[in-house]
Design a protein around this motif. Structure first.
Motif, mmCIF file in Angstrom:
data_model
loop_
_atom_site.group_PDB
_atom_site.id
_atom_site.type_symbol
_atom_site.label_atom_id
_atom_site.label_comp_id
_atom_site.label_asym_id
_atom_site.label_seq_id
_atom_site.Cartn_x
_atom_site.Cartn_y
_atom_site.Cartn_z
ATOM 1 N N HIS A 48 0.821 -1.221 0.000
ATOM 2 C CA HIS A 48 0.000 0.000 0.000
ATOM 3 C C HIS A 48 0.856 1.273 0.000
ATOM 4 N N LEU A 49 2.167 1.112 0.279
ATOM 5 C CA LEU A 49 3.052 2.279 0.294
ATOM 6 C C LEU A 49 3.798 2.435 -1.025
ATOM 7 N N TYR A 50 3.618 1.450 -1.909
ATOM 8 C CA TYR A 50 4.435 1.404 -3.134
ATOM 9 C C TYR A 50 4.290 2.680 -3.958
ATOM 10 N N GLN A 51 5.422 3.151 -4.424
ATOM 11 C CA GLN A 51 5.425 4.312 -5.323
ATOM 12 C C GLN A 51 6.315 3.954 -6.503
ATOM 13 N N ASP A 52 5.930 4.360 -7.687
ATOM 14 C CA ASP A 52 6.756 4.105 -8.870
ATOM 15 C C ASP A 52 8.091 4.830 -8.702
ATOM 16 N N PRO A 53 9.209 4.082 -8.667
ATOM 17 C CA PRO A 53 10.500 4.735 -8.416
ATOM 18 C C PRO A 53 10.882 5.753 -9.481
ATOM 19 N N HIS A 54 10.221 5.701 -10.659
ATOM 20 C CA HIS A 54 10.561 6.641 -11.735
ATOM 21 C C HIS A 54 9.749 7.932 -11.659
ATOM 22 N N GLU A 55 8.684 7.915 -10.845
ATOM 23 C CA GLU A 55 7.825 9.112 -10.762
ATOM 24 C C GLU A 55 8.520 10.191 -9.933
ATOM 25 N N PRO A 56 8.442 11.455 -10.381
ATOM 26 C CA PRO A 56 9.011 12.523 -9.552
ATOM 27 C C PRO A 56 8.283 12.564 -8.202
ATOM 28 N N GLY A 57 9.011 12.825 -7.131
ATOM 29 C CA GLY A 57 8.382 12.929 -5.806
ATOM 30 C C GLY A 57 8.328 11.613 -5.051
ATOM 31 N N THR A 58 8.735 10.540 -5.703
ATOM 32 C CA THR A 58 8.730 9.247 -5.007
ATOM 33 C C THR A 58 9.693 9.290 -3.832
ATOM 34 N N ARG A 59 9.236 8.742 -2.681
ATOM 35 C CA ARG A 59 10.111 8.772 -1.504
ATOM 36 C C ARG A 59 10.328 7.391 -0.895
ATOM 37 N N LEU A 60 9.823 6.327 -1.559
ATOM 38 C CA LEU A 60 10.068 4.965 -1.062
ATOM 39 C C LEU A 60 10.833 4.180 -2.115
ATOM 40 N N PHE A 61 11.970 3.649 -1.746
ATOM 41 C CA PHE A 61 12.805 2.887 -2.670
ATOM 42 C C PHE A 61 13.179 1.552 -2.031
ATOM 43 N N LEU A 62 12.988 0.468 -2.786
ATOM 44 C CA LEU A 62 13.333 -0.860 -2.274
ATOM 45 C C LEU A 62 14.558 -1.377 -3.009
#
Ligand code: NAP
Length: 342
Positions: A48-62
């Motif tokens: 539920h926290l996933y964010q596309d790492p390529h999108e600007p503003g993303t703050r979660l990286f795995l």
């Protein structure tokens, strides 16, 4: 706009890692998580926290990696340059540590040493949190247990955590690192792994009520624990890394309940008679004596203003309600599950 603070969490896919990631994202951090490569999805708690790492503003990286891989840890630290590192990864199940003592030592004890050494060798200027455990106190401990109580663990898990604990103190005193141990007592939630006793109980209650099974098999019902609510415990972890001085703290509720108390409350909450459904299974009885765990969290309250507000009776209701709502949704990401109690 100022650059966000960066945190690296090992064990981000676990119970605590997922709540900590949520908390840090809410606080505006850029969050990096170490995740193990697995043949099946192991990220349902953070989906539920996933964010596309390529999108600007993303703050979660795995980042794929293991606590057993020094080179990877050093490379990631250099790449991420975190301000804070939370070491929550490793074999975390006391019962399983009797079956896998070597693996437990490798990930839980040496894993912490590897990460501390990786921080030192990479030269990254960061604060370090080690997930220490009440399992370090053992059956002959003072009651209640505080930061001053002696450690006499009697499980492979407790012994491994103790190694990691003193390694953290050693890096603090020897190398001047801001490295701290949170001596956390048991903390639970609807995201607790299904093999831990509290979740085993709440899940069985839900399944028995739904007519999916009849019996719950448990070991020693007289074992007592100090059970708190995981989302509150990750707040204590964060506070420890914001403190003026690096210091180890007990994180606990200060109350103790037996497994029987938990069982009775859980079955009562669902309107079921526990005695009709609970059976003893000798396989779950541990080979060494059990501890009477009850934490004295006075120091963290006085110095960091942290205090547990959810105690066992409320925790039981949160977990049973969540499992009742989740019956039939097992294996689905948290985002798709009915939202009850986190
Ligand atoms: P958990 O749900 O079992 O999570 C453990 C995490 O460690 C998972 O993300 C797991 O990844 C990861 N992990 C396991 N082996 C690893 C390896 N070799 N390399 C990298 N990551 C690995 O545990 P938790 O309840 O969140 O607890 C977090 C930490 O606090 C643990 O160190 C635990 O021992 C400690 N602790 C917990 C409690 C408690 O009551 N919850 C109390 C005191 C201390 P997978 O998802 O891939 O399995």
């Amino acid at each position: 706009m100022s650059t966000p603070r960066r945190a690296l969490i090992t064990g981000i896919t676990g119970q605590d890692g997922s709540y900590l990631a949520e908390l840090l994202l809410e606080k505006g951090y850029e969050v990096h998580g170490l995740r193990r490569r697995s043949s099946t999805f192991n990220s349902s708690r953070i989906e539920h926290l996933y964010q596309d790492p390529h999108e600007p503003g993303t703050r979660l990286f795995l980042h794929y990696g293991e606590i057993t891989d020094s080179a990877r840890l050093i490379a990631l630290l250099r790449e991420i340059q975190p301000h804070e590192v939370y070491n929550l990864g490793g074999q975390s199940h006391v019962g399983s540590s009797f079956d896998e003592p070597e693996h437990t030592a490798e990930t839980t004890a040496v894993g912490a040493v590897r990460l501390l050494e990786a921080v030192r060798l990479s030269g990254v200027d960061c604060r370090f949190y080690q997930a220490s455990s009440s399992a370090m106190f053992g059956p002959d401990a003072d009651v209640p247990q505080s930061e001053a109580s002696p450690f006499r663990p009697r499980t492979p898990y407790g012994a491994a955590k103790l190694h990691a604990h003193w390694a953290t103190v050693t890096y603090r005193e020897g190398y001047g690192m801001f490295a701290v141990n949170g001596i956390a007592f048991n903390h639970e939630s609807p995201r607790r792994g299904e093999t831990y006793v509290t979740r085993k109980i709440s899940r069985a209650v839900a399944r028995i009520q739904a007519g999916l099974e009849d019996y719950l098999y448990l070991g020693n019902l007289d074992v007592t624990r100090d059970w708190g609510y995981a989302p509150e415990y990750v707040d204590a972890m964060w506070r420890m890394l914001q403190a003026d001085q690096p210091c180890d703290y007990v994180i606990a509720t200060g109350t103790s309940f037996s497994v029987r108390d938990f069982v009775v409350a859980a079955f009562d909450h669902a309107g079921l008679d526990w005695e009709k459904h609970v059976r003893c299974d000798e396989r779950y009885i541990r080979p060494t004596r059990e501890s009477l765990l009850i934490g004295d969290a006075g120091l963290v309250k006085r110095e960091l203003g942290w205090e547990a507000t959810v105690h066992t009776q409320e925790l039981v209701k949160i977990m049973v309600d969540a499992d009742i709502a989740a019956v039939g949704h097992e294996g689905e990401p948290w985002i798709d599950r009915p939202k009850v109690g986190g």
